[in-house]
Enzyme design. Structure first.
Site, PDB file in Angstrom:
ATOM      1  CB  SER A   1      -6.871  -3.918  -7.542  1.00  0.00           C
ATOM      2  OG  SER A   1      -5.508  -3.924  -8.031  1.00  0.00           O
TER       3      SER A   1
ATOM      4  CE  LYS B   1       5.327  -9.879  -1.279  1.00  0.00           C
ATOM      5  NZ  LYS B   1       4.297  -9.448  -2.211  1.00  0.00           N
ATOM      6  CB  SER B   2       3.764  -2.715  -1.669  1.00  0.00           C
ATOM      7  OG  SER B   2       2.736  -3.727  -1.137  1.00  0.00           O
TER       8      SER B   2
ATOM      9  NE  ARG C   1       3.170   0.880  -4.990  1.00  0.00           N
ATOM     10  CZ  ARG C   1       2.364  -0.093  -4.672  1.00  0.00           C
ATOM     11  NH1 ARG C   1       3.632  -1.616  -4.169  1.00  0.00           N
ATOM     12  NH2 ARG C   1       1.622  -0.088  -4.772  1.00  0.00           N
TER      13      ARG C   1
ATOM     14  NE  ARG D   1       0.572 -11.924   1.863  1.00  0.00           N
ATOM     15  CZ  ARG D   1       1.828 -10.988   1.891  1.00  0.00           C
ATOM     16  NH1 ARG D   1       2.782 -11.567   2.904  1.00  0.00           N
ATOM     17  NH2 ARG D   1       2.425 -10.279   1.265  1.00  0.00           N
TER      18      ARG D   1
ATOM     19  CG  ASP E   1      -1.497  -9.197   0.926  1.00  0.00           C
ATOM     20  OD1 ASP E   1      -2.462  -9.790   0.146  1.00  0.00           O
ATOM     21  OD2 ASP E   1      -0.460  -7.967   0.475  1.00  0.00           O
TER      22      ASP E   1
ATOM     23  CE  LYS F   1      -5.226 -10.368  -3.472  1.00  0.00           C
ATOM     24  NZ  LYS F   1      -4.111  -9.353  -3.913  1.00  0.00           N
TER      25      LYS F   1
ATOM     26  NE  ARG G   1      -2.439 -15.682   0.095  1.00  0.00           N
ATOM     27  CZ  ARG G   1      -2.330 -14.392  -0.684  1.00  0.00           C
ATOM     28  NH1 ARG G   1      -2.549 -13.152  -0.157  1.00  0.00           N
ATOM     29  NH2 ARG G   1      -0.493 -14.320  -1.317  1.00  0.00           N
TER      30      ARG G   1
ATOM     31  NE  ARG H   1      -2.415 -13.020  -8.571  1.00  0.00           N
ATOM     32  CZ  ARG H   1      -1.596 -12.135  -7.670  1.00  0.00           C
ATOM     33  NH1 ARG H   1       0.028 -12.695  -7.348  1.00  0.00           N
ATOM     34  NH2 ARG H   1      -2.282 -11.626  -7.371  1.00  0.00           N
TER      35      ARG H   1
END
Ligand code: S3P
Length: 462
Positions: A186, A40-41, A45, A417, A339, A366, A370, A141
């Site tokens: 982060s 996903k990351s 990008r 998740r 994650d 998140k 979580r 968030r």
């Protein structure tokens, strides 16, 4: 821009994912070899850098989950030509650094913190306004963590109370190159500052006290930017990006997402008699904490065919059931497995002895809180846990002769998740575990249900 293959995705591959509630049934051994969807990351990008590069970027293995599709839509809204050629192959014709156009409509970031924060970085370097919206989870968030540095670049924000979405950002006319020391570990904040720095003259510098995933640094280099990384004392890093590079369209092959691989891997570790291989997994050392933790816990795990592609480590990961022991999992490993904690808590519930997880403060911000949501759900399923402000102790049942009762319905809180972690837990509990809303799984892992079924897992729609 019209898709050539509009039907491939975003529809969840399994119609049951569109149903609100899904039950995981006790499982017989899981066996087989699977490839989980793209990282996903890296997918976010690749689309973003393709859009600000000159010429054509070809992406294979793109994650076609809802989060990444939000990024694709937003880049189109800002003028990039993005074509889905089917089968995970996408083509982006970019506009060059500083070439994005003002979007005519709000940018809907869905559930995705990465899309929202990185996109705010890109917009900060462009002299136009953009409005960002998102679902209930994303709108709760914190965005001040990017608003603060991007304001120093020269962007102006009108945000909802507490620095939340929806918000409108007006990018800087003359973006300033800044030096910014991250107050939290982060990668999203680091990346937002670097993407803003693309259209600023001179050096943009980010100092991170603990190293976080470096996909932005690696991919910017791949696209032709000059990025220098200096190791500082105590594991800190200083990243320097030379502004206004000429980015050129490139080929990007997206590896399978280790964060998605973690679900079949932990499932195989805890379901007796299992033997599963997940192929083509991205093993970037700043992402692979879950492998280290499972290995440290005694999992029977091995990496096969380790290789490097486009600067990223890749390998096939084989795991066989059994061997898990309670351990202290140190805070220093948190950024490399941030994650994967929800499913690691599930592994710990099945381990022999207690597992203490430290340094969990970021879990509270998140897609859901979580730490609280996992602790509550595990207790509801009969797992003994103790929760602190930034730690969790899980008392494992392994070797005690006890089993985990299960039998609960757990709320997923719009968090993919959380949903997948409890569906994995339900494979080993006495009674089935139900997740009230499994639809968020489509944000990151379309096809989760059929993939797990192909290994032998059983689910029941409600
Ligand atoms: C991400 C970074 C992490 C991670 C998120 C994806 C990224 O967030 O939790 O799922 O792609 O940069 P933080 O950087 O906020 O910890």
């Amino acid at each position: 821009m019209v898709d050539d293959h509009p039907v491939t995705i975003p529809q969840p591959q399994d119609p049951r994912l569109a149903l609100p509630s899904l039950t995981s049934l006790p499982s017989s051994p899981l066996n087989g070899s699977v490839r989980v969807p793209g990282d996903k990351s890296i997918s976010h990008r690749a689309l973003m850098l393709g859009a600000v590069a000159l010429g054509r970027t070809r992406i294979t293995g793109l994650l076609e989950g809802e989060d990444v599709l939000c990024t694709a839509e937003a880049m189109r809204a800002m003028g990039a030509a993005i074509e889905n050629r089917g089968g995970g192959e996408w083509v982006v014709d970019g506009l060059g650094v500083g070439g994005l156009l003002a979007p005519e409509r709000p940018l809907d970031m869905g559930n995705s913190g990465t899309a929202a924060r990185l996109m705010m970085g890109l917009v900060a370097g462009h002299d136009f306004p953009a409005t960002f919206t998102g679902d209930a989870s994303l709108s709760s968030r914190p965005m001040n963590r990017v608003i603060v540095p991007l304001s120093q670049v020269g962007a102006v924000f009108e945000a909802s109370e507490g620095g939340r979405l929806p918000l409108t950002e007006t990018g800087a006319r003359d973006p300033m190159p800044i030096t910014y020391e991250l107050p939290v570990a982060s990668a999203q904040v680091k990346s937002a500052v670097m993407l803003a720095g693309l259209n600023a003259p001179g050096d943009t510098v980010v100092i991170e006290p603990k190293p976080t995933r470096d996909h932005t640094e690696k991919m910017l280099t791949h696209f032709g930017a000059e990025v220098r990384v200096d190791e500082l004392d105590g594991g800190a890093r200083r990243i320097t990006l030379k502004g206004r590079p000429e980015l050129k369209g490139r080929d990007v092959r997206v590896p399978a997402d280790i964060s998605s691989a973690a679900f079949p891997l932990v499932a195989a570790a805890i379901v007796a008699g299992s033997d599963v291989t997940v192929t083509d997994v991205g093993l970037n050392p700043l992402r692979a904490g879950v492998i280290e933790t499972l290995t440290d816990m005694g999992a029977r795990i091995e990496i096969l065919d380790r290789r490097v592609e486009a600067g990223e480590d890749i390998g096939d990961v084989r795991i066989r059931a059994g061997g898990l022991k309670g351990r202290t999992v140190p805070a220093s490993r948190a950024p490399a497995q941030i994650d994967e904690y929800p499913v690691l808590f599930v592994a710990a519930a099945c381990a022999e002895g207690d597992t203490r997880f430290e340094g969990l403060e970021e879990l509270r911000v998140k897609e859901s809180d979580r730490l609280a949501v996992m602790a509550g759900g595990l207790k509801a399923c009969g797992v003994e846990v103790e929760e602190g402000e930034d730690w969790l102790v899980v008392h494992g049942v392994g070797g005690t002769g006890k089993t985990i009762p299960g039998g609960a319905t757990v709320e997923s809180h719009l968090d993919h998740r959380i949903a997948m972690s409890f569906l994995v837990l339900g494979m080993v509990t006495e009674k089935p575990v139900t997740v009230d809303d499994a639809s968020p799984i489509a944000t990151s892992f379309p096809g989760f249900v059929p993939l797990m079924e192909s290994l032998g897992a059983k689910f029941q729609e409600n």
